[in-house]
Scaffold this motif. Structure first.
Motif, PDB file in Angstrom:
ATOM      1  N   CYS A 222      47.138 -44.927  36.253  1.00 41.61           N
ATOM      2  CA  CYS A 222      47.583 -46.194  35.668  1.00 41.61           C
ATOM      3  C   CYS A 222      48.487 -46.970  36.615  1.00 41.61           C
ATOM      4  CB  CYS A 222      48.282 -45.923  34.330  1.00 41.61           C
ATOM      5  SG  CYS A 222      48.246 -47.366  33.270  1.00 41.61           S
ATOM      6  N   CYS A 229      40.725 -46.891  35.053  1.00 48.78           N
ATOM      7  CA  CYS A 229      40.502 -46.620  33.628  1.00 48.78           C
ATOM      8  C   CYS A 229      39.268 -45.755  33.381  1.00 48.78           C
ATOM      9  CB  CYS A 229      40.389 -47.930  32.865  1.00 48.78           C
ATOM     10  SG  CYS A 229      41.884 -48.936  33.007  1.00 48.78           S
ATOM     11  N   CYS A 232      40.255 -42.195  33.444  1.00 48.30           N
ATOM     12  CA  CYS A 232      41.504 -41.816  32.770  1.00 48.30           C
ATOM     13  C   CYS A 232      41.245 -41.087  31.452  1.00 48.30           C
ATOM     14  CB  CYS A 232      42.326 -43.077  32.511  1.00 48.30           C
ATOM     15  SG  CYS A 232      43.843 -42.760  31.597  1.00 48.30           S
ATOM     16  N   CYS A 238      42.798 -46.540  24.685  1.00 50.44           N
ATOM     17  CA  CYS A 238      43.528 -47.594  25.394  1.00 50.44           C
ATOM     18  C   CYS A 238      42.900 -48.968  25.208  1.00 50.44           C
ATOM     19  CB  CYS A 238      43.593 -47.243  26.882  1.00 50.44           C
ATOM     20  SG  CYS A 238      44.739 -48.274  27.789  1.00 50.44           S
ATOM     21  N   TYR A 240      43.619 -51.560  27.179  1.00 50.22           N
ATOM     22  CA  TYR A 240      43.592 -52.277  28.452  1.00 50.22           C
ATOM     23  C   TYR A 240      42.189 -52.463  29.039  1.00 50.22           C
ATOM     24  CZ  TYR A 240      45.101 -53.782  33.074  1.00 50.22           C
ATOM     25  OH  TYR A 240      45.282 -54.489  34.230  1.00 50.22           O
TER      26      TYR A 240
END
Ligand code: SF4
Length: 245
Positions: A222, A229, A232, A238, A240
């Motif tokens: 991050c 992403c 991740c 998430c 984002y």
């Protein structure tokens, strides 16, 4: 969609389906995030340090610099024989500065180290454990009164050296948990810390691991400008990446 683990396997469908929805601000949500991180990294054995004094020194030196550079400074201090409270207290500022050059702001950090060891020498006759025997709130107030020790450093010392349950938050916590939709980006240190401490029981090993795992996500995935992403382990939870890929 698959969520990778570090061991190369993927979370199964049930695990993904159990992801809490945004706004479900509960212990379950925080533990879901914890479990995803833990499944990926395993235990991070944080904070590295052979003695409680070394942990305190690391907590002061790590301000605004990578851990890699802190390690170089710690090795230099060790080699010079200054990684003991009394010897650091007796060393000249210049000698300490030379050792901690890799941590940048080394003059200011030398002052901070000197203020810390001076406090322990004068108030506790050099006995760090005596200070750590205080109750957590008094210890925190005392640490915050020492030059150069802010909330994050104080809480790192309390959690990792004194082994009392202060939840440590930092810039990574702010970035990751705001991207997860839990905090706003302008949340304060105290607000973040309260959020965790009101929901998670005061458990030193849990707090220890939680902060270490958040640091792992921040370091590996991050980043500020180009978060990874796709790889991740928090991707399913998430906000984002949505609409950015
Ligand atoms: S999915 Fe992306 S934005 Fe969200 S925590 Fe992971 S790296 Fe950060």
């Amino acid at each position: 969609m698959n969520v990778p683990r570090e061991d190369g396997q993927n979370l199964n469908r049930n695990e993904i389906a159990s992801a809490p929805k945004a706004g479900e601000n509960s212990i379950h949500e925080l533990m879901y995030i914890y479990n995803r991180m833990f499944e990926y990294f395993g235990s991070r054995s944080w904070w590295p340090g052979e003695t409680i004094f070394e942990i305190c020194v690391g907590a002061i030196l790590t301000q605004s610099v990578s851990w890699k550079n802190v390690m170089k400074a710690i090795e230099n201090l060790k080699r010079a024989g200054f990684l003991e409270l009394e010897s650091m207290y007796n060393a000249s500022d210049e000698a300490i500065e030379q050792c901690i050059i890799p941590t940048m702001y080394y003059r200011m950090k030398t002052k901070k180290l000197k203020a810390f060891v001076g406090h322990i020498m004068q108030k506790y006759n050099g006995n760090l454990t005596k200070m750590f025997n205080k109750d957590m709130d008094s210890l925190r107030i005392e640490l915050l009164g020492i030059y150069g020790i802010g909330p994050e450093t104080a809480d790192s010392i309390i959690l990792y050296a004194a082994e009392k349950p202060a939840f440590v938050v930092d810039a990574y916590t702010r970035r990751i948990f705001s991207r997860l939709g839990i905090f706003s980006e302008d949340v304060t240190y105290d607000e973040m810390q309260d959020y965790f401490m009101k929901r998670l029981s005061p458990d030193v090993p849990l707090y220890n691991e939680y902060h270490a795992l958040v640091t792992g996500i921040g370091n590996r995935f991050c980043s500020n400008k180009r978060p990874k992403c796709k790889e991740c382990p928090l991707r399913e939870r998430c906000f984002y990446p949505q609409g950015r890929e």
